[in-house]
Design a protein around this motif. Structure first.
Motif, PDB file in Angstrom:
ATOM      1  N   HIS A   1       7.395  -1.303  10.809  1.00  0.00           N
ATOM      2  CA  HIS A   1       6.947  -0.450  11.913  1.00  0.00           C
ATOM      3  C   HIS A   1       6.015   0.653  11.438  1.00  0.00           C
ATOM      4  CE1 HIS A   1      10.125  -2.577  13.910  1.00  0.00           C
ATOM      5  NE2 HIS A   1      11.024  -2.066  13.096  1.00  0.00           N
ATOM      6  N   ALA A   2       5.190   0.351  10.436  1.00  0.00           N
ATOM      7  CA  ALA A   2       4.290   1.374   9.906  1.00  0.00           C
ATOM      8  C   ALA A   2       3.063   1.477  10.800  1.00  0.00           C
ATOM      9  CB  ALA A   2       3.889   1.021   8.475  1.00  0.00           C
ATOM     10  N   THR A   3       3.229   2.191  11.915  1.00  0.00           N
ATOM     11  CA  THR A   3       2.185   2.141  12.943  1.00  0.00           C
ATOM     12  C   THR A   3       0.875   2.804  12.539  1.00  0.00           C
ATOM     13  OG1 THR A   3       3.290   4.032  13.911  1.00  0.00           O
ATOM     14  CG2 THR A   3       3.692   1.920  14.967  1.00  0.00           C
ATOM     15  N   SER A   4       0.916   3.787  11.631  1.00  0.00           N
ATOM     16  CA  SER A   4      -0.368   4.393  11.278  1.00  0.00           C
ATOM     17  C   SER A   4      -1.033   3.752  10.069  1.00  0.00           C
ATOM     18  CB  SER A   4      -0.243   5.908  11.101  1.00  0.00           C
ATOM     19  OG  SER A   4       0.805   6.238  10.234  1.00  0.00           O
ATOM     20  N   SER A   5      -0.247   3.313   9.096  1.00  0.00           N
ATOM     21  CA  SER A   5      -0.881   2.715   7.903  1.00  0.00           C
ATOM     22  C   SER A   5      -0.963   1.188   7.974  1.00  0.00           C
ATOM     23  CB  SER A   5      -0.095   3.092   6.645  1.00  0.00           C
ATOM     24  OG  SER A   5       1.157   2.421   6.626  1.00  0.00           O
ATOM     25  N   HIS A   6      -0.083   0.549   8.756  1.00  0.00           N
ATOM     26  CA  HIS A   6       0.068  -0.922   8.776  1.00  0.00           C
ATOM     27  C   HIS A   6       0.420  -1.475   7.403  1.00  0.00           C
ATOM     28  CE1 HIS A   6      -2.419  -1.451  12.762  1.00  0.00           C
ATOM     29  NE2 HIS A   6      -1.438  -0.580  12.869  1.00  0.00           N
ATOM     30  N   SER A   7       1.051  -0.636   6.584  1.00  0.00           N
ATOM     31  CA  SER A   7       1.375  -1.049   5.213  1.00  0.00           C
ATOM     32  C   SER A   7       2.399  -2.174   5.181  1.00  0.00           C
ATOM     33  CB  SER A   7       1.937   0.154   4.457  1.00  0.00           C
ATOM     34  OG  SER A   7       2.356  -0.225   3.169  1.00  0.00           O
ATOM     35  N   LEU A   8       2.288  -3.001   4.162  1.00  0.00           N
ATOM     36  CA  LEU A   8       3.304  -4.027   3.923  1.00  0.00           C
ATOM     37  C   LEU A   8       4.531  -3.439   3.235  1.00  0.00           C
ATOM     38  CD1 LEU A   8       1.002  -6.836   2.409  1.00  0.00           C
ATOM     39  CD2 LEU A   8       1.963  -6.803   4.737  1.00  0.00           C
ATOM     40  N   PHE A   9       4.401  -2.208   2.727  1.00  0.00           N
ATOM     41  CA  PHE A   9       5.431  -1.675   1.832  1.00  0.00           C
ATOM     42  C   PHE A   9       6.048  -0.352   2.276  1.00  0.00           C
ATOM     43  CE2 PHE A   9       1.907  -3.615  -0.585  1.00  0.00           C
ATOM     44  CZ  PHE A   9       2.539  -4.741  -1.078  1.00  0.00           C
TER      45      PHE A   9
ATOM     46  N   TYR B   1       0.723  -7.074  11.882  1.00  0.00           N
ATOM     47  CA  TYR B   1      -0.517  -6.343  12.143  1.00  0.00           C
ATOM     48  C   TYR B   1      -1.699  -7.212  11.734  1.00  0.00           C
ATOM     49  CZ  TYR B   1       2.593  -2.343  12.556  1.00  0.00           C
ATOM     50  OH  TYR B   1       3.597  -1.498  12.948  1.00  0.00           O
ATOM     51  N   PRO B   2      -2.848  -6.997  12.387  1.00  0.00           N
ATOM     52  CA  PRO B   2      -4.016  -7.813  12.059  1.00  0.00           C
ATOM     53  C   PRO B   2      -4.392  -7.759  10.575  1.00  0.00           C
ATOM     54  CG  PRO B   2      -4.577  -6.054  13.669  1.00  0.00           C
ATOM     55  CD  PRO B   2      -3.108  -6.040  13.478  1.00  0.00           C
ATOM     56  N   GLU B   3      -4.091  -6.624   9.926  1.00  0.00           N
ATOM     57  CA  GLU B   3      -4.481  -6.486   8.513  1.00  0.00           C
ATOM     58  C   GLU B   3      -3.520  -7.193   7.560  1.00  0.00           C
ATOM     59  OE1 GLU B   3      -3.943  -3.920  10.596  1.00  0.00           O
ATOM     60  OE2 GLU B   3      -5.600  -2.477  10.544  1.00  0.00           O
ATOM     61  N   ASP B   4      -2.428  -7.782   8.099  1.00  0.00           N
ATOM     62  CA  ASP B   4      -1.433  -8.358   7.196  1.00  0.00           C
ATOM     63  C   ASP B   4      -2.010  -9.449   6.295  1.00  0.00           C
ATOM     64  OD1 ASP B   4       0.418  -6.615   8.109  1.00  0.00           O
ATOM     65  OD2 ASP B   4       1.735  -8.101   9.068  1.00  0.00           O
ATOM     66  N   SER B   5      -3.052 -10.131   6.783  1.00  0.00           N
ATOM     67  CA  SER B   5      -3.609 -11.234   5.995  1.00  0.00           C
ATOM     68  C   SER B   5      -4.524 -10.750   4.868  1.00  0.00           C
ATOM     69  CB  SER B   5      -4.396 -12.160   6.913  1.00  0.00           C
ATOM     70  OG  SER B   5      -5.428 -11.418   7.548  1.00  0.00           O
TER      71      SER B   5
END
Ligand code: ADP
Ligand code: MG
Ligand code: MG
Ligand code: MG
Ligand code: MG
Ligand code: MG
Length: 681
Positions: free
Chosen positions: A170-178, A233-237
């Protein structure tokens, strides 16, 4: 971090529309300050440190050391207590200040009021730092400790690394995997910065540190702890489409960098010219002290092949688009930008004759309209270019309530850009409506485990800054070489194994006190005798004499510098180079100081001497050795929960003086608890 407003922060799409407005008014605000204060002179030396802490929550049952996310409550409590202590203090007594930081597990402390140039203030730095730590420690939970530790080794590693634990999904601002959202200070400024950097850039930030290949680290190293196939998130890839490099530790969020702790120092100068001279003098020192304070070899649960935080922080706020980074043709953006907004200084600033134009030798994009505007207003080319360079960036956080300001009394728009250009040095104009003068902030150092060490580095830098101004020392080398030194400084074991570019002849040859010392060829650095009038305070106003009458025979810039070892730079090498410590001793000779004070200062300088000649380890080397000799370490570069726990316990024990580490800290160190109680209250 800049001021924290209450208000409505704009998304990048909204904020972008006001970028030109903020820049325009920011420059107007700077010009108001300039007009009022460009001729101000005679300010005394005032200076201060900033120390950052990780608040660690210890779970002895699970053997887990976690990051405590209680910053908001802790700060509220500390500030209430501080207000209480000093409800009826006399005016000259001030209590420490505690500030929020990016990480919700971080604290920052500063002295309540800046130190003056008095010798007693110089000697009070360590006690002041210890008092601040003691205050913080006393008001944490019983299982919490404040550590001055640059990077938390298991930030973003599998398992629970915060208290309480949260899900990174749920890292809504960073979209981090970690990293979970909750790692970030909840004040709107911080999540907005995080989200707007990602949105402006057009992808998540991508930091790759080379892994430290130990005996059993798999080759190639493909990180099994990255959730390669997450799809939220779209950036996950991005990780699997090239952002995460093999043989590296990959990090994808602002928190990995801005969640690090450092040690910063700010000095008030006599006037703007001296501020510029000091700024320039300290630029080549930035990477040298980064290497000497190196303290961060462990990242996201792995040992890395670097010892410092710098490139991680630079990558963690790198908001440049593909066009700006040179990956695509420039179409929508205005500039190719070689560096992140967090990086080493790009331009020397002084108008002294010693600042040869050849030293500013890198590609420094600047806004031509802002440059022209400043020139037309009467500013010199160097300062105009400096500001026009800082102002190529966009403002990242805008609050809708503060878009329109009174430019004669506010500096918020100026500070919006100024304080999000995070360079090794910061040239700080006076704030409007204050008695504060022109200041220079030194920002490259990593924080050390004990306040004895932090005080030692603070004392070393303040004395070096005085030697620079008093002797009018010349440390100039091309900026491109300083940049190279920044990279060298971060390499594993750089202080012992690497060489750094440094100027060979550091004397000015212009009749200022330092030029008589050119008798260094005899190996003797002898500053002019003060005819018995030794100074009682560290001075601040030393007007340099200007260029030598007969003109200085200038040699080609390439012949002015060479590669030196850390030992050579700090401790000197024979007759050819005095070493920074010898310059400091020469400055100390101009001061009126009793034997006891001199002995205390010598203890600090001796720490610097020993770290530089390799007789003591840097913090990073000590950490790496601790991890590699831990019984549970499998020589596979992995820092397990148990190793991390034991490491951080050991760090706390070192600080308290209950554990001796002779390779790191001199034996006379007795621990922060003792002598931690008072700063004259
Ligand atoms: P920032 O986070 O913007 O870098 P801080 O306010 O956290 O700044 O810290 C500034 C430091 O400067 C503190 O150590 C403070 O004691 C010191 N300081 C305050 N006033 C002055 C001054 N007039 N001259 C020099 N240093 C000062
Ligand atoms: Mg800070
Ligand atoms: Mg600060
Ligand atoms: Mg601040
Ligand atoms: Mg910080
Ligand atoms: Mg600062």
């Amino acid at each position: 971090m800049g001021l924290l407003y209450l208000g409505t922060s704009l998304t990048w799409a909204e904020a972008k529309k006001y970028a030109a407005h903020v820049r325009h008014h920011g420059i107007t605000q700077f010009l108001h300050i300039w007009d009022r204060l460009k001729d101000r002179t005679g300010d005394e030396l005032l200076w201060g440190d900033e120390v950052e802490y990780l608040v660690i929550s210890l779970d002895d049952k699970e053997k887990n050391a976690k990051l405590s996310l209680r910053q908001t409550e802790i700060l509220a409590k500390l500030n209430a207590i501080v207000d209480d202590i000093c409800a009826d203090c006399p005016e000259n007594v001030s209590v420490p200040k505690f500030h929020p930081e990016y990480g919700r597990y971080m604290l920052e402390s500063t002295p309540g009021s800046p130190y003056t140039g008095s010798i007693s203030d110089l000697l009070s730095v360590e006690g002041n730092m210890r008092y601040r730590r003691t205050l913080a420690r006393k008001h944490l939970k019983v299982n919490e400790i404040p550590l001055t530790f640059t990077s938390f080794p298991r930030l973003g590693a599998p398992g629970q690394f915060t208290e309480p634990g949260f899900d990174p999904n749920h890292a809504t601002s960073s979209h981090s995997l970690f990293l979970p959202e909750e790692i970030t200070n909840p004040h709107a400024r911080f999540p907005t910065l995080t989200a707007n950097i990602r949105t402006r850039r057009g992808s998540k930030v991508a930091i790759n540190l080379p892994i430290f290949f130990d005996e059993k680290t798999p080759r190639p190293f493909i990180d099994p702890t990255i959730p390669w196939d997450r799809d939220i998130y779209p950036e996950d890839s991005e990780a699997k489409s090239g952002a995460a490099l093999p043989d590296h530790v990959y990090m994808d969020a602002m928190g990995f960098g801005m969640g690090c702790c450092c040690l910063q120092l700010t000095f008030q100068a006599c006037n703007v010219a001296d501020a510029r001279r000091l700024y320039d003098g300290l630029i080549p020192i930035g990477p040298i002290l980064l290497a000497l304070t190196a303290a961060s070899p462990a990242w996201r649960g792995y040992l890395a092949d670097v010892d410092c935080r710098w490139n991680v922080v630079a990558g963690s706020v790198d908001d440049r688009t593909d066009e700006e980074r040179g990956l695509k043709e420039l179409k929508n953006d205005r500039f190719r930008i070689p560096k992140s907004r967090y990086d080493s200084v790009d331009l020397y600033l002084s108008t002294e004759w010693t600042n040869r134009p050849e030293y500013n030798d890198t590609d420094v994009p600047y806004d031509p309209e802002i440059y022209e505007r400043l020139r037309k207003h009467g500013l010199d080319a160097l300062l105009s270019k400096h500001m026009a360079h800082l102002f190529i960036r966009d403002p990242l956080v805008i609050f809708s309530e503060t878009i329109d300001q009174d430019d004669a009394t506010s500096s918020d728009h100026f500070e919006n850009l100024q304080s999000t250009n995070w360079q090794t040095l910061r040239f700080k104009p006076p704030p409007p409506n204050s008695s504060i003068g022109w200041r220079v902030e030194f920002r490259s150092m990593e924080v050390q485990i004990t306040d004895f060490e932090n005080a030692a580095f603070a004392v070393f830098v303040v004395l070096l800054s005085r030697a620079i101004l008093y002797f009018n020392l010349n440390f100039y080398i091309p900026i491109s070489k300083v940049d190279q030194n920044m990279q060298t400084a971060q390499k594993r074991d750089a202080a012992r194994s690497e060489k750094f570019y440094f100027r060979k002849d550091v004397y000015p040859h212009d009749g200022s006190p330092g030029s008589s010392a050119a008798s260094i060829s005899s190996g003797q650095f002898s500053p002019p005798k003060n005819s018995g009038h030794k100074q009682k305070k560290l001075g601040n106003c030393f007007t340099p004499p200007g260029p030598p009458v007969n003109g200085e025979l200038q040699i080609p810039v390439e012949d002015e510098y060479e590669l030196m070892t850390m030992d050579g730079i700090i401790n000197g090498k024979g007759d050819s180079f005095p070493g920074l410590l010898r310059l400091i001793s020469a400055y100390l000779d101009t001061l009126d100081m009793d034997a006891e004070a001199a002995a205390r200062i010598e203890l600090y300088l001796d720490l610097i001497r020993s770290r530089a000649n390799g007789s003591l380890d840097t913090t990073a080397t000590w950490i790496r050795n601790f991890i590699r000799s831990h019984p549970a370490y499998k020589f596979d570069s992995v820092i397990s929960q148990e190793i991390n726990y034991d490491l951080l316990l050991a760090v706390d024990e070192i600080e308290r003086g209950v554990r001796q580490e002779k390779s790191l800290i001199p034996e006379h160190y007795t621990g922060g608890i003792k002598d931690g109680g008072s700063i004259g209250l």
